[in-house]
Design a protein around this motif. Structure first.
Motif: not given
Length: 369
Positions: A195-196, A200-202
């Motif tokens: 999820v984290t 971060l990827k977004k």
């Protein structure tokens, strides 16, 4: 001394057993070594995989995967139901080896631990040599492999232990951190789950170099307290200490010989080499009462025996445990001779040690499981 220590990089070892449960199964049943195996619940009871060996991982099997899915990916997967008592016993033997090196051991799970070896003088203070010794001793005495990472803090040491698995040893030197950290994927940061990582990827954050571009305030706004951790880890920082609550029960040293000892002169030379190491390791425990001393011998056929003697026996009369002077050949020779007399003079391993009484006053014993 504490002030000096703050100015010196710490030496932290992270030791992690390789596919631990599966490794124990392969150790105890060599016929499984070249087969894909997993430890977990059965598919018909909606079981999940606890761990699997590397042969199974090549098919995409991994821990926490439903067993039914694992069997679809690897139809020839050998499923072991698990033997927790044996896993616990094996883990205890591994921890005993860790404690031969240092008291500063933080057990974080059944198959991994941190060791702070900053002040260990054995092996000329070289953490790399300590790690090599740990790996060899665990392999020889327990029959499984461990991967070890060495760094100046717990975060980097854990990253390093995973870097060359299985059976790896990787060092992140303090001078190399600035070059190593930027390209590290954020998914390598402990605590960054799917999820984290997706959040971060977004934001276009894939590496620690990307993460370093975000201010702490922004990370805190998005991730709360964990945002501060992300800010620190992205720079290779981790200020957590190795936390141990274990009360040391013994001080010992043992060595496995490259060639078996087969005569009394070699045995005496081996004992003479162990005595100064035990003396060095005992320093700092002079205030603790000594309950007994012991000698351990493992023979060529891998059978082992231990001879232990309390301080009120004849040859130990007059020992003053508040010094180290009593740690000598006269103290341990009778024990070694009795141990050797229980088998043939064909010795694979020799060890000597001291059992300590618990310190006065209440103490907390760490619950490991």
């Amino acid at each position: 001394m504490d002030g000096d220590r703050k100015n010196k990089p710490r030496k932290i070892i992270h030791a992690d057993c390789d596919c631990f449960f599966a490794a124990v199964e392969m150790r105890d049943n060599p016929a499984l070594r070249d087969k894909p195996i997993a430890v977990g619940g059965s598919a018909d009871k909606r079981g999940v995989i606890a761990t699997c060996n590397y042969a199974a991982r090549a098919f995409g099997v991994h821990s926490a995967m439903p067993t039914a899915q694992a069997l679809k990916l690897c139809p020839k997967l050998v499923l072991c139901s698990g033997r927790m008592d044996e896993y616990k016993a094996t883990a205890a033997r591994i921890r005993a080896i860790f404690y031969q090196l240092t008291d500063r051991v933080e057990v974080v799970s059944i198959d991994e631990a941190y060791l702070d070896v900053s002040n260990v003088s054995d092996f000329q203070g070289s953490a790399t040599r300590m790690a090599q010794w740990l790996k060899a001793e665990v392999q020889q005495q327990v029959g499984v492999t461990i991967s070890i990472g060495i760094a100046s803090n717990k975060f980097l040491a854990k990253v390093a232990s995973d870097w060359q698995k299985p059976d790896g040893l990787f060092v992140i030197h303090p001078d190399y951190v600035a070059d190593f950290i930027p390209s590290l994927a954020v998914g390598r940061i402990h605590g960054v789950g799917k999820v984290t990582e997706e959040k971060l990827k977004k934001r276009g954050i894939l590496t620690c170099a990307d993460l370093q571009t975000l201010p702490m305030t922004e990370l805190s706004d998005v991730f709360g307290k964990f945002g501060i951790t992300l800010y620190q880890r992205a720079r290779g920082d981790d200020y957590r200490e190795v936390v141990t609550e274990r009360i040391r029960k013994s001080v010992s040293v043992e060595r496995t010989f490259s060639q078996n000892i087969s005569d009394s002169h070699q045995l005496q030379l081996a004992l003479d080499k162990l005595l100064p190491i035990l003396t060095q390791r005992y320093q700092g425990y002079e205030s603790r009462q000594v309950r007994s001393v012991f000698a351990k011998v493992r023979f060529a056929d891998f059978t082992a025996t231990t001879v232990e003697s309390t301080l009120n026996t004849a040859h130990l009369t007059g020992i003053r445990s508040t010094t180290t002077d009593w740690i000598n050949a006269k103290c341990f020779q009778p024990l070694v001779q009795e141990a050797v007399g229980r088998g043939d003079l064909n010795i694979r391993l020799l060890g000597i040690g001291v059992r300590l009484r618990d310190p006065e006053g209440p103490c907390e014993q760490l619950s490991l499981f």
